[in-house]
Design a protein around this motif. Structure first.
Motif, mmCIF file in Angstrom:
data_model
loop_
_atom_site.group_PDB
_atom_site.id
_atom_site.type_symbol
_atom_site.label_atom_id
_atom_site.label_comp_id
_atom_site.label_asym_id
_atom_site.label_seq_id
_atom_site.Cartn_x
_atom_site.Cartn_y
_atom_site.Cartn_z
ATOM 1 N N TRP A 106 0.818 -1.196 0.000
ATOM 2 C CA TRP A 106 0.000 0.000 0.000
ATOM 3 C C TRP A 106 0.863 1.261 0.000
ATOM 4 O O TRP A 106 0.557 2.238 -0.660
ATOM 5 C CB TRP A 106 -0.924 -0.001 1.218
ATOM 6 N N SER A 109 1.975 2.135 -3.404
ATOM 7 C CA SER A 109 0.933 2.400 -4.399
ATOM 8 C C SER A 109 0.724 3.894 -4.619
ATOM 9 O O SER A 109 1.235 4.737 -3.894
ATOM 10 C CB SER A 109 -0.385 1.751 -3.946
ATOM 11 N N ASP A 111 -2.065 5.410 -4.249
ATOM 12 C CA ASP A 111 -3.018 5.951 -3.273
ATOM 13 C C ASP A 111 -2.355 6.776 -2.195
ATOM 14 O O ASP A 111 -2.940 7.720 -1.662
ATOM 15 C CB ASP A 111 -3.798 4.818 -2.625
ATOM 16 N N LEU A 115 -3.442 10.499 -1.066
ATOM 17 C CA LEU A 115 -3.833 10.833 0.313
ATOM 18 C C LEU A 115 -2.942 11.944 0.881
ATOM 19 O O LEU A 115 -3.418 12.783 1.657
ATOM 20 C CB LEU A 115 -3.739 9.589 1.202
#
Length: 118
Positions: A106, A109, A111, A115
């Protein structure tokens, strides 16, 4: 910016000067000596009184020592008779991150950057 003295101020200074004119030079000398002694006694600092910056520094140092010596609330209290095994059960918080490879996937990634920009 200075302003002219008010009438009451001028009158008070005039009355003071008139009162001093009636005081003998011996009395004025005694009053002057007494005032100088009082001023010298007022500036003398007792040996036990600390300057404000030193007292504040001492309080700050005491707080730092208190925080440094505070036990960690997350750790279990050691048993008096079983101190060895209690210390062996302490878990490192970073160890849980090492066991979860999904966290690292994660983290790599896209994302994460999305964020972070929010």
């Amino acid at each position: 910016m200075t302003t002219a003295p008010e009438p009451i101020d001028r009158r008070a200074r005039q009355l003071h000067a008139e009162a001093l004119a009636h005081v003998s030079p011996e009395v004025r000398a005694r009053l002057r000596r007494a005032r100088q002694q009082a001023m010298a006694a007022g500036t003398a600092r007792p040996w036990w009184r600390l300057p404000p910056w030193l007292a504040g520094g001492a309080v700050a140092a005491a707080l730092v020592v208190a925080v440094a010596l505070r036990p960690d609330p997350g750790l279990p209290a050691p048993d008096a008779g079983n101190a060895g095994p209690a210390m062996a059960t302490v878990v490192d918080p970073a160890a849980t991150l090492e066991e979860d490879p999904g966290f690292y996937l994660w983290l790599a990634s896209a994302d994460v950057t999305a964020l972070a920009l929010e």
